[in-house]
Design an enzyme around this catalytic site. Structure first.
Site, short mmCIF file in Angstrom:
data_model
loop_
_atom_site.label_atom_id
_atom_site.label_comp_id
_atom_site.label_asym_id
_atom_site.label_seq_id
_atom_site.Cartn_x
_atom_site.Cartn_y
_atom_site.Cartn_z
N SER A 297 35.96 113.33 -1.12
CA SER A 297 35.63 113.63 -2.50
C SER A 297 36.87 113.95 -3.34
O SER A 297 37.70 113.08 -3.57
CB SER A 297 34.63 114.79 -2.51
OG SER A 297 34.11 115.00 -3.79
N ASP A 308 47.40 104.74 -6.13
CA ASP A 308 47.23 103.63 -7.06
C ASP A 308 48.28 103.60 -8.15
O ASP A 308 48.59 102.53 -8.70
CB ASP A 308 45.83 103.68 -7.69
CG ASP A 308 44.74 103.22 -6.72
OD1 ASP A 308 45.07 102.97 -5.55
OD2 ASP A 308 43.58 103.12 -7.15
N LYS A 322 33.87 109.32 0.28
CA LYS A 322 32.82 109.84 -0.60
C LYS A 322 33.19 109.55 -2.05
O LYS A 322 34.10 110.17 -2.59
CB LYS A 322 32.61 111.34 -0.41
CG LYS A 322 31.51 111.90 -1.30
CD LYS A 322 31.37 113.39 -1.14
CE LYS A 322 30.22 113.91 -2.02
NZ LYS A 322 30.46 113.70 -3.45
#
Length: 523
Positions: A297, A308, A322
């Site tokens: 999470s 990224d 998740k």
């Protein structure tokens, strides 16, 4: 591995998975739920019929809970119902403090036994010591009654400034002592430690993302910068998540203005993007994030944002996976439901939610079993990724969606293959209980040890490994430790250091031989 060992990793992983499902991404307002259609009215009338007309007495609350759980189980693995008894505890954990006496304790031979009073907490200030047995709180007997934890907490908690008179037995002095403790606000730390690993590298361990996490993190980061850190390792291993905005705030400290951190999308297609601001205090130094199969999470939001944006390196093993957002909605009785309302996506556009089938939460939780069996905890090439879910980072590197964050640098489990359960056992409360009982046999001896003497003595002493093995055997776990002596010794030594000297010494010992840490330092 013997039969009991075979199922140990599955059991331990299942417990962790449950914590992850409970402690997921929470970003919610309070909402009151009320019936608005015929189906809801029918359900309410059925409960009234049972309550008023059924031949036997029935607890209608239990029927409601069963009904709510049955409904939520058909939706997704992270939409859950929290009964009133658990909601209060959950709220305290996420708030980051509670009012009480401030001790770490466990039930040793059916007696409330203090492992350690929290530094500068109410109990420590009143004179409570490690090893004390709390026999009475006021006139309430606490030993020999098999009291559940919530009952014990009720006796020790109270209003701030209120007093509780404790009767304790101090084994080192062989006497009972009456101690009045004034209850106070006790912090529940979400940042375990911030320390220097070497002259230029700082380390911060985050155990969850709660209300106070960002404040604790920024305090630690500033301290490390003042000590000369130009490289930071953030450890979110075994971190099951928490508040979305806290992960975002921490990511913001590393990313430059207007870099995308995360975005969410609901069923109506509404997209909410969150970008970095210009407030980051560590936008140029080296960044490493440590993850493992229990990082979920909010931990994955942080790792995904760093990966990224090509801001740092992700080291470890594939994260939990998740990517569902929950909002908490309260009922009048103090219970709540956490309902999945959106999916979140990393800056490259990937969802890292692992696949699930509605109504098969048990199978979802046992995804860990599949990871054991397919060998991905030891070899990166065994991690299954979907070629159809390729995405590109800011600099064009290929990353994958569909099931957790795959690290840039893979680090296998340190224990020998086939003995995976030991890795999770060593991070459970079992080690702490064993060490406490060893110290408790001759606490006066251990109290006299200096840290330097302790390190020298324990470097030579191999006896605690066999003692721990016998301890496990007596508990019903016939686990041979001979193949993993070094890792077992490190964990035992670190736990002795924690109980005798404190958190800093615990991490200094534990991290010295940590494979992920050493890998991160060499990259």
């Amino acid at each position: 591995m013997k039969s009991k060992e075979k199922y140990l990793p599955i059991l331990l992983f299942s417990c962790v998975a449950l914590g992850i499902m409970i402690g997921g991404m929470i970003n919610f307002p309070n909402r009151k739920l009320s019936p608005k259609n015929a189906s809801q009215a029918k359900l309410n009338r059925l409960i009234d019929f049972i309550d008023n007309e059924y031949v036997d007495d029935v607890n209608s609350d239990s029927i409601v809970a069963l009904t709510v759980n049955s409904i939520l189980e058909k939706l997704d693995p992270h939409s859950i119902y929290i009964p009133p008894s658990e909601q209060a505890t959950e709220a305290e954990i996420m708030k980051g403090n509670f009012v009480g006496i401030g001790v770490n304790f466990y039930m040793y031979k059916d007696t409330v036994t203090v492992v350690n009073p929290l530094p500068n907490g109410p109990a420590a200030k009143a004179g409570i010591q490690a090893g004390d047995r709390i026999l009475y709180a006021g006139k309430t007997k606490l030993f020999g009654r098999n009291l559940p934890s919530d009952s014990l907490f009720t006796k020790l908690k109270g209003n701030e400034g209120s007093k509780v008179n404790l009767t304790v037995y101090r084994k080192t002095e062989n006497k009972k002592i009456n101690i009045a403790v004034t209850r106070g606000t006790v912090p529940i730390k979400s940042v375990d430690i911030a320390l220097m690993l070497n002259k230029t590298t700082g380390y911060i361990k985050i155990n969850r993302f709660a209300e106070n996490t960002y404040d604790e993190f920024i305090t630690g980061l500033n301290q490390l910068k003042k000590k000369g850190a130009n490289s930071i390792i953030v450890d979110v291993r075994n971190n099951g998540g928490g508040y979305l905005e806290k992960a975002v705030e921490i990511a913001d400290e590393f990313l430059k203005k207007d870099e995308l951190i995360v975005f969410t999308k609901n069923k109506k297609g509404f997209t909410n993007e969150t970008f970095a601001t210009d407030k980051g205090i560590f936008e140029n130094g080296k960044v490493t994030i440590l993850i493992d199969e229990n990082s979920a999470s909010a931990s994955e939001i942080l790792a995904g944002a760093i990966q990224d944006n090509d801001r740092g390196t992700i080291v470890g093993r594939r994260s939990f996976g998740k990517g569902l957002v929950q909002r908490e909605m309260d009922f009048d009785d103090g219970s709540a439901v956490r309902l999945t309302t959106a999916r979140y996506y990393t800056p490259s556009g990937r969802s890292i939610q692992k696949p699930y089938t509605k109504g098969e939460g048990e199978k979802y939780s046992h995804d860990f079993e599949a990871r054991f069996e397919n060998g991905e905890l030891y070899e990166k090439d065994k991690i299954k990724v979907a070629d159809s879910l390729k995405f590109k980072t800011k600099k064009g590197r290929i990353v994958y969606g569909g099931g957790g964050i795959v690290p840039d640098i893979f680090v296998p489990l340190e224990v020998k293959k086939g003995e995976e359960g030991l890795a999770y056992l060593l991070n459970s409360g079992v080690v702490g209980h064993f060490v406490f009982e060893q110290i408790d046999k001759d606490r006066n001896y251990f109290k006299k040890l200096s840290y330097a003497t302790f390190l020298t003595d324990f470097e030579k002493d191999e006896s605690y490994i066999s003692k721990f093995e016998n301890y496990l055997k007596n508990a019903g776990l016939d686990i041979k430790l001979s193949n993993n002596k070094q890792i077992v010794k490190t964990h035992l030594t670190a736990e002795f250091a924690r109980q005798l000297f404190g958190e800093t010494q615990y991490y200094q010992i534990l991290l010295k031989n940590d494979l992920m840490i050493n890998t991160a330092l060499k990259k």
